[in-house]
Scaffold this motif. Structure first.
Motif, PDB file in Angstrom:
ATOM      1  N   LYS A  10      -8.237  -2.975   9.942  1.00 39.32           N
ATOM      2  CA  LYS A  10      -7.073  -2.994   9.059  1.00 39.32           C
ATOM      3  C   LYS A  10      -7.510  -2.917   7.603  1.00 39.32           C
ATOM      4  O   LYS A  10      -8.444  -3.614   7.181  1.00 39.32           O
TER       5      LYS A  10
ATOM      6  N   VAL B  38      -6.053  -3.962   4.939  1.00 39.01           N
ATOM      7  CA  VAL B  38      -5.863  -5.188   4.165  1.00 39.01           C
ATOM      8  C   VAL B  38      -7.009  -6.161   4.407  1.00 39.01           C
ATOM      9  O   VAL B  38      -7.490  -6.830   3.486  1.00 39.01           O
ATOM     10  N   HIS B  39      -7.491  -6.222   5.664  1.00 38.55           N
ATOM     11  CA  HIS B  39      -8.636  -7.091   5.947  1.00 38.55           C
ATOM     12  C   HIS B  39      -9.854  -6.638   5.153  1.00 38.55           C
ATOM     13  O   HIS B  39     -10.600  -7.455   4.611  1.00 38.55           O
TER      14      HIS B  39
ATOM     15  N   LEU C 130      -9.509  -7.767   1.664  1.00 37.76           N
ATOM     16  CA  LEU C 130      -9.738  -9.210   1.533  1.00 37.76           C
ATOM     17  C   LEU C 130     -11.214  -9.537   1.538  1.00 37.76           C
ATOM     18  O   LEU C 130     -11.693 -10.355   0.743  1.00 37.76           O
TER      19      LEU C 130
ATOM     20  N   ALA D 104     -12.680  -8.663  -1.684  1.00 37.60           N
ATOM     21  CA  ALA D 104     -12.345  -9.681  -2.687  1.00 37.60           C
ATOM     22  C   ALA D 104     -13.268 -10.882  -2.539  1.00 37.60           C
ATOM     23  O   ALA D 104     -13.733 -11.454  -3.538  1.00 37.60           O
TER      24      ALA D 104
ATOM     25  N   THR E  98     -11.172  -9.357  -9.137  1.00 42.36           N
ATOM     26  CA  THR E  98     -10.419  -9.949  -8.035  1.00 42.36           C
ATOM     27  C   THR E  98      -8.942 -10.037  -8.379  1.00 42.36           C
ATOM     28  O   THR E  98      -8.085  -9.732  -7.562  1.00 42.36           O
ATOM     29  N   GLY E  99      -8.657 -10.482  -9.607  1.00 42.25           N
ATOM     30  CA  GLY E  99      -7.273 -10.740  -9.965  1.00 42.25           C
ATOM     31  C   GLY E  99      -6.477  -9.490 -10.264  1.00 42.25           C
ATOM     32  O   GLY E  99      -5.302  -9.425  -9.938  1.00 42.25           O
TER      33      GLY E  99
ATOM     34  N   MET F 128      -8.425  -5.572  -7.620  1.00 34.56           N
ATOM     35  CA  MET F 128      -8.281  -5.737  -6.172  1.00 34.56           C
ATOM     36  C   MET F 128      -6.828  -6.006  -5.804  1.00 34.56           C
ATOM     37  O   MET F 128      -6.351  -5.573  -4.752  1.00 34.56           O
ATOM     38  N   MET F 129      -6.128  -6.707  -6.686  1.00 33.57           N
ATOM     39  CA  MET F 129      -4.721  -7.012  -6.412  1.00 33.57           C
ATOM     40  C   MET F 129      -3.901  -5.727  -6.390  1.00 33.57           C
ATOM     41  O   MET F 129      -3.021  -5.570  -5.550  1.00 33.57           O
ATOM     42  N   LEU F 130      -4.225  -4.784  -7.286  1.00 32.51           N
ATOM     43  CA  LEU F 130      -3.494  -3.519  -7.287  1.00 32.51           C
ATOM     44  C   LEU F 130      -3.762  -2.751  -5.996  1.00 32.51           C
ATOM     45  O   LEU F 130      -2.859  -2.158  -5.411  1.00 32.51           O
TER      46      LEU F 130
ATOM     47  N   LEU G  47      -4.487  -4.081  -3.125  1.00 34.23           N
ATOM     48  CA  LEU G  47      -3.784  -4.804  -2.071  1.00 34.23           C
ATOM     49  C   LEU G  47      -2.299  -4.478  -2.118  1.00 34.23           C
ATOM     50  O   LEU G  47      -1.642  -4.323  -1.093  1.00 34.23           O
ATOM     51  N   PHE G  48      -1.807  -4.360  -3.345  1.00 30.68           N
ATOM     52  CA  PHE G  48      -0.402  -4.069  -3.568  1.00 30.68           C
ATOM     53  C   PHE G  48      -0.010  -2.771  -2.847  1.00 30.68           C
ATOM     54  O   PHE G  48       1.028  -2.678  -2.212  1.00 30.68           O
TER      55      PHE G  48
ATOM     56  N   MET H 153      -0.465  -3.099   1.092  1.00 25.87           N
ATOM     57  CA  MET H 153       0.580  -3.877   1.741  1.00 25.87           C
ATOM     58  C   MET H 153       1.700  -2.993   2.243  1.00 25.87           C
ATOM     59  O   MET H 153       2.330  -3.281   3.254  1.00 25.87           O
ATOM     60  N   LEU H 154       1.953  -1.908   1.516  1.00 32.12           N
ATOM     61  CA  LEU H 154       3.098  -1.068   1.847  1.00 32.12           C
ATOM     62  C   LEU H 154       2.904  -0.323   3.157  1.00 32.12           C
ATOM     63  O   LEU H 154       3.855   0.206   3.711  1.00 32.12           O
TER      64      LEU H 154
ATOM     65  N   VAL I 187       2.041  -4.221   8.555  1.00 35.38           N
ATOM     66  CA  VAL I 187       1.113  -5.180   9.120  1.00 35.38           C
ATOM     67  C   VAL I 187       0.391  -4.655  10.356  1.00 35.38           C
ATOM     68  O   VAL I 187      -0.732  -5.040  10.645  1.00 35.38           O
TER      69      VAL I 187
END
Lengths: 414, 259
Positions: free
Chosen positions: B34, B36-37, B40, B43, B70-71, B74-76, B78-79, B82-83, B86
């Motif tokens: 995945k 997202v994993h 993570l 990160a 990380t903040g 990586m958050m972008l 992940l953003f 996410m779309l 799951v």
């Protein structure tokens, strides 16, 4: 003596004890502030609030917490199990971590050791708080994603976008504090404020921007769009129950207290007394400063509750527009002004130049605000293109009523 | 030189605790299915690196690593990830045959080259040590270098980043052909258009006490389904359930007693 030097010779057991105390204070404050918030909001809404469990309902929040912990712990079938469990843990842990750099008291004697109630004093303490906050967003984002459900995903997306945008404004509002104090360590900033005035007065625009963005950062009303119950059920924590939900709940309140503590430290002189009451700092062997600190923190908490009791929730696009098109440009311009003033005052030290520059800035601000008002008037005067005005059967306005027809429909009063 | 390479006490413990975790996470990042994993784990690697930086007295670098990489970065990532939802995972089927061995050979070769090059690399002078480098404070030392010796590269990099951000915005921007109606205009139109039926909001979907899904049209008092109660998108996709089966006349109301 500086805080860092005082902290350096702390033995390990004192550091451990301090960590436990900081943790305990956060948890107890959370429980008490949940109660306090409910009572305050109730008063603002002409109600009484929780008053049954314990004296004044004091342990209502504790009872609710126990109930929450004993509820069934559900993991949805569509969820990503590992991430679903990790998310609340990240959220709660990072919320507590921010407290490590907050100076809660001045120099005190703690079990025979001269120290300060601050876990660690690193030279980039304020950046460290921002770092923990930015990792804390992961909790929200992952909770939204891993639930495998639409509303949490939308809530998670909203929330992360919101926290990231308002973190920029928050970071920018801190820059002028760094420029003025010449340091990024929390204790030095408190010290620097003691030598001049509180930065809440000196750097008032920064203070306002920080105060607004801290509400956005913690997802609180009127910026609680991530859990807008009318649109998104519960937002990112819709699918959570029992202890995992309790962790999010805890994280939210610890975050509120952490941003309030940071505001206190950076803008309201930290643990120092109000100007003119400096003699109180020696009371109780210096421990009285703890009371000053928490008075200021609770003041901010009261503002949070007041906002929640007063303001309706913003529309999402207006909220983002406010963050990106108002707060960020304004704080950038303000940094420019502060940096220039700082350079003028440190190099030339001539008052006329400083005042001249400040006067020009004020004139420019006034000019912009006048132009803005004019354009707003022009926009408001635009007549909306409309179809013919509809003709509804509506009751007459009180001013239009000339005669009142009173007829007794047959002695209903007997 | 030798004194730099010896690490003692807590730092050694920290290294041997975190380094294996970081390596495991880095390998796991390549192996998990995945996206997202993967993000993570990446990160986590970044945070571990930040801790190492802090342990080696580069406090500012460590914290900034967390804030920026990380903040923000990586958050972008992940953003966006996410779309994708799951339960989607990357397909591991080879679309072009023989690509995998070539890729592995190239990667191992490049890695070996890098390791051998870096192994031979020298600084060209004796390192002065952290104590002297951090003499006037870690942040102050960095600031002094950045704003004096390296001010030109620093400014060039920032100009480059701003250009990139502007370019992305220009590429992603599109002009609306007609202006978006404001909230006020929408409200006015609701009341001044032909019918007042929708003025107080459209009816919600679902049939009371029978079926509350968004793809079931509500039933009007006369028993006909209300077309305005479901989203036009669902209608266009043909994902609408016939709600006549939930009409009171058609529902089997005979009670079967359980034995």
């Amino acid at each position: 003596m500086k805080n860092a030097q005082l902290l350096l010779d702390d033995p390990g057991w004192i550091i451990t004890l301090k960590a436990v105390i900081v943790f305990a204070v956060c948890v107890v404050l959370t429980i008490m502030s949940v109660w306090g918030e409910r009572r305050l909001v109730a008063r603002m809404q002409m109600r009484v609030g929780p008053n049954r469990v314990g004296k004044f309902g004091l342990i209502q929040a504790l009872a609710d917490g126990v109930k929450l912990a004993l509820k069934e712990d559900l993991i949805p079938a569509a969820a990503d199990k590992v991430v679903f469990v990790i998310a609340p843990i990240i959220s709660a842990t990072t919320a507590f971590m921010a407290f490590a750099v907050m100076p809660l008291t001045g120099p005190v004697t703690f079990f025979g050791e001269k120290t300060v109630m601050q876990l660690t004093d690193i030279p980039v303490g304020v950046l460290y708080v921002l770092a923990t906050a930015s990792v804390g967003v992961y909790g929200i984002v992952l909770a939204g994603w891993s639930s495998g459900s639409t509303y949490p995903l939308l809530g998670g997306l909203r929330s992360s976008a919101q926290v990231i945008s308002y973190e920029i404004a928050m970071g920018l509002s801190l820059v002028s504090v760094f420029i003025y104090s010449g340091s990024m360590s929390t204790s030095s900033i408190v010290q620097a404020q003691q030598e001049t005035w509180w930065y809440g007065l000196v750097l008032f625009p920064s203070f306002v921007i920080y105060a607004i963005s801290m509400v956005g950062e913690t997802n609180r009303a009127p910026f609680d769009l991530a859990e807008a119950e009318g649109e998104l059920v519960g937002g990112f924590h819709t699918e959570y129950s029992s202890l995992k939900f309790a962790l999010f709940f805890l994280a939210e309140y610890v975050n509120i207290i952490a941003v309030s503590a940071l505001a206190t430290t950076l803008f309201l002189g930290g643990y120092h007394a109000f100007p003119g009451l400096g003699f109180t700092e020696q009371w109780l062997g210096g421990w009285f400063t703890l009371i000053w600190f928490f008075i200021k923190v609770l003041f901010f908490f009261f503002i949070f509750v007041w906002l929640r009791g007063t303001l309706p929730r913003l529309r999402y696009d207006q909220f983002m527009q406010f963050g990106w098109k108002v707060l960020i440009p304004v704080s950038l311009l303000w940094i420019l002004v502060v940096a220039t003033l700082r350079v003028i005052s440190t190099t030339s030290q001539s008052r006329p130049v400083t005042f001249g520059f400040a006067g020009v800035v004020v004139l420019i601000v006034l000019g912009i605000s006048t132009a803005f008002d004019n354009s707003k008037k022009k926009r408001d005067s635009v007549v909306h293109p409309t179809a013919a005005e509809p003709n509804f059967a509506v009751p007459s306005l009180p001013s239009e009523i000339t005669t009142i027809n009173v007829s007794n429909q047959g002695g209903d009063r007997g | 030189m030798q004194s730099l390479l010896t690490i003692q006490g807590p730092e050694t413990a920290l290294f041997w605790f975190l380094a294996p975790l970081a390596v495991l996470a880095a390998i796991g990042m390549l192996l998990v299915k995945k996206a997202v994993h993967s993000a993570l784990l990446l990160a986590w690697v970044m945070i571990t690196l930040a801790i190492f930086y802090i342990a080696q007295d580069a406090l500012f670098l460590g914290i900034v690593q967390v804030v920026v990489y990380t903040g923000a970065v990586m958050m972008l990532f992940l953003f966006i990830l996410m779309l994708v939802g799951v339960d989607s995972s990357d397909s591991l089927t080879e679309t072009i045959t023989g690509l995998r061995p070539i890729a592995i050979t190239a990667a191992v070769g490049f890695g070996g080259l890098m390791v051998s090059l870096l192994g031979h690399a020298t600084l060209g002078r004796e390192p002065i040590g952290l104590d002297i480098a951090n003499q006037s404070g870690n942040v102050q030392g960095l600031a002094e270098l950045l704003f004096s010796k390296y001010v030109w590269p620093f400014e060039v990099v920032s100009a480059l980043l701003i250009t990139a951000a502007l370019g992305a915005m220009v590429l992603a921007h599109h002009q609306r052909t007609n202006p978006r109606p404001t909230q006020r205009e929408q409200a006015v139109n609701r009341f001044r258009s032909g019918s007042l039926a929708g003025a107080a909001g459209l009816p919600g979907p679902g049939v009371f006490a029978r079926h509350n899904a968004v793809d079931v049209p509500a039933l009007l008092p006369d028993g006909t389904p209300a077309p305005s109660s479901i989203s036009a998108t669902l209608k266009a996709r043909g994902d609408v359930i016939d709600s006549s089966q939930f009409q009171l006349d058609n529902v089997d109301t005979t009670v079967v007693e359980e034995k």
